[in-house]
Design an enzyme around this catalytic site. Structure first.
Site: not given
Length: 637
Positions: A412, A457
């Site tokens: 992230a 991800d």
């Protein structure tokens, strides 16, 4: 002859300026502690940088001779100037200018006239160009020298000037042998290079060691004139070529540097304005990338499988990029600012440092940003994507994604910074398609930092929302990414998340299974095929809004994972969360590599749903777990 320039940065003693800086303990000077004088800023750039730009246009080959102490500084300097690393030569510890030059000749097998200058030679660009052109083109052995005001330069042995030197007055000439001066630059013809080693051998035979205190000075340092003493055509080049030669003086003080040298070349910096810097950016750029939960198929994303992943709004990483202002002298620089929580550089005490190190480990977010920059720049350069690198920036990140619980916290941070770089440099999704962006973000972690990770991800953080991902081997091997399909988030049942408040390293779960898969172990290969099939079936179930079937597949996904990895690898805390979920009519599975579970209510009486979830939350919290209701995110900030 193509022309070769040798820059001697082989000081065997610190200069007064360097020592003065070491005595300063303020923030302004701490960053320059240990930095060689030639790399200290002159008008916002290292002194060496000002004339290197001229030298690189004149000489085909340029070498920097550094010592074991200064080598890393010059290596760092080279990285910002497109200077080839292999042309920075580590001589260990210098035995003198002639020895250093011989070292270059031996190592690089040079057959060219050599122009030699000290590293802290400073001049304005116009005169510097004239000087370097003269050195290269003359074809004769020449010495440029000046009479210093204070002493001599310890890096280049003092030259005893001949009595007939045309740079001396008549009064000086009467006692010329006692007058010592510093060379600014000199040339050695290519036909003399083979004489360097025999000369040094002879000098070595005659050398005597002079011991002074703890230092031993070997008299191998013979001056340039001694080497040239039989050379009748050694001539002087007028010192007027060099207007700032006084910076060579090793006794320049910090006070003199600040008053005279630090801003010497300000007039060489063109004034910046929005007109002549049309790509200049002023407004900060803030981007977010959110946590994700793997709903189905994981961990097969790292094994050519299929997964379904959901971006959630509950947790995020945020990156703030602050463009450098036009007024900033070091306009191109990039600065990574520390995050006081996620990336601490300040601790309240040594006890605090020890506790934080034990709790959070030693990995830092700075390396994630650094790796992202490297991958982004390299890809743009390799694929001829034009970006404006004249303006730099400061960047910092913050994150509230729980650490080490498999919610894609590291990716992230990188994904958020990646989006920031795209905005700052004006690179579009057309230039770098979303599937490729996800692969490049993975490369920053996997290839640059050695972090074990899969594509899932990065794909969901690039696409947002709910995505079905097919990582078929043929597709991934050929293109570097899989086939991705956005799904309708409205078809999802309400989901919740629970995680360990005090987690351990989530990446350890993958350790042995990856090797077993690589070895072709039938049970592991078949398990990855089954995980992929679960994902296909789950996609169909959601499209039909068959939440009971979706719940069954979540349970099957977890049970298969448990069979493949074993309870020891999954950990007692993770297994306990799953057990509690079952007690309250819920199903759950790992959303990532361990440390958290994602679940849904699967009871038969809808009226008991709220009560079951409330009781589950209380039970989890009582045992030290954290429970949150999931808020899906379509990818918006």
């Amino acid at each position: 002859m193509t022309g070769t320039l040798v820059i001697l940065a082989t000081a065997y003693a610190s200069t007064t300026l360097e020592n003065d800086i070491k005595s300063q303990n303020t923030d302004r000077f701490l960053r320059y502690r240990g930095v060689p004088k030639c790399l200290l800023p002159i008008s916002g750039r290292p002194a060496l940088s000002w004339w290197y730009d001229e030298a690189r246009a004149i000489y085909s080959n340029i070498y920097i001779v550094a010592t074991a102490h200064s080598y890393k500084h010059f290596e760092r300097w080279a990285s910002g100037h497109s200077f080839p690393k292999e042309n920075i030569l580590n001589s260990g510890f210098s035995e003198g200018a002639i020895s250093d030059i011989s070292f270059v000749h031996r190592v690089k097998d040079i057959n060219d006239d050599l122009s030699i200058v000290p590293a802290d030679l400073l001049f304005d660009n116009s005169r510097g160009h004239q000087l370097l052109e003269t050195l290269k083109a003359n074809g004769e052995s020449r010495v440029i020298y000046h009479i210093p005001e204070h002493g001599d330069d310890p890096r280049i042995h003092r030259i005893a000037v001949a009595a007939n030197s045309d740079l001396l007055t008549k009064e000086d000439a009467t006692d010329a042998r006692k007058l010592l001066i510093c060379p600014v630059a000199f040339v050695i013809r290519h036909d003399r290079l083979t004489q360097l080693e025999p000369y040094l051998r002879k000098v070595h035979q005659d050398a005597k060691q002079v011991v002074s205190g703890d230092n031993t000075v070997v008299s191998l340092e013979k001056d340039i004139f001694n080497f040239y003493e039989q050379e009748e055509d050694v001539k002087a080049i007028e010192v007027d070529y060099v207007t700032a030669h006084g910076y060579l003086n090793p006794r320049v003080t910090l006070k003199e540097y600040l008053e005279k040298w630090e801003k010497l070349l300000n007039s060489n910096i063109p004034p910046r304005s929005p007109e002549n810097y049309p790509h200049h950016k002023e407004e900060p750029i803030v981007t977010r990338s959110f946590a994700r939960v793997g709903l189905m198929g994981n961990p097969s994303d790292g094994f050519y499988g299929k997964t379904m992943s959901l971006l959630i709004s509950n947790f995020w990483a945020e990156v703030t990029l602050i463009p450098n202002p036009l007024s900033q002298v070091e306009y191109t620089t990039i600065s990574i600012l520390p995050n006081p929580v996620a990336d601490p550089h300040l601790f309240s005490s040594i006890e605090s440092m020890a506790v934080i190190s034990e709790t959070d480990g030693y990995d830092n977010g700075d390396r994630l940003l650094q790796a992202c920059c490297k991958v982004f720049f390299t890809h743009c350069k390799k694929n001829a994507i034009a970006i404006n690198t004249k303006q730099g920036f400061s960047v910092l990140f913050e994150t509230n994604i729980p650490r080490q619980v498999g919610l894609a916290g590291s990716s992230a941070i990188i994904s958020a910074f990646w989006k920031t770089l795209l905005k700052f440099y004006g690179v579009t999704d057309k230039q770098i398609p979303l599937p490729l962006q996800a692969s490049l973000v993975l490369s920053a972690e996997q290839d640059e930092l050695g972090i074990s990770a899969g594509l899932q991800d990065r794909v969901i953080q690039a696409y947002g929302g709910l995505v079905f991902m097919d990582f078929g081997k043929q597709q991934v091997d050929q293109y570097g990414y899989g086939k991705y399909e956005r799904l309708n988030m409205d078809n999802l049942p309400p989901l919740w998340l629970a995680y360990v408040a005090d987690p351990k390293d989530s990446g350890k779960v993958h350790s042995s299974v990856r090797q077993r898969f690589a070895n072709g172990e039938p049970a592991v290969v078949e398990a990855m095929r089954q995980f992929a099939q679960f994902t296909t079936d789950a996609k169909d179930a959601l499209e039909q809004r068959d939440h009971k079937r979706f719940a069954e597949l979540m349970s099957s996904n977890f049970n298969l994972r448990r069979a493949v990895y074993g309870d020891a690898a999954l950990g007692n805390a993770n297994l306990r969360m799953i057990e509690l979920a079952k007690e309250y009519n819920c199903v759950a599975k790992f959303p990532g590599s361990g440390g958290a579970i994602v679940g849904m209510w699967n009871g038969s009486d809808a009226s008991s749903r709220s009560e079951d979830l409330r009781d589950l939350r209380w039970a989890l919290e009582k045992e030290g777990f954290v429970y949150v209701e999931i808020v899906p995110n379509a990818g918006e900030v």
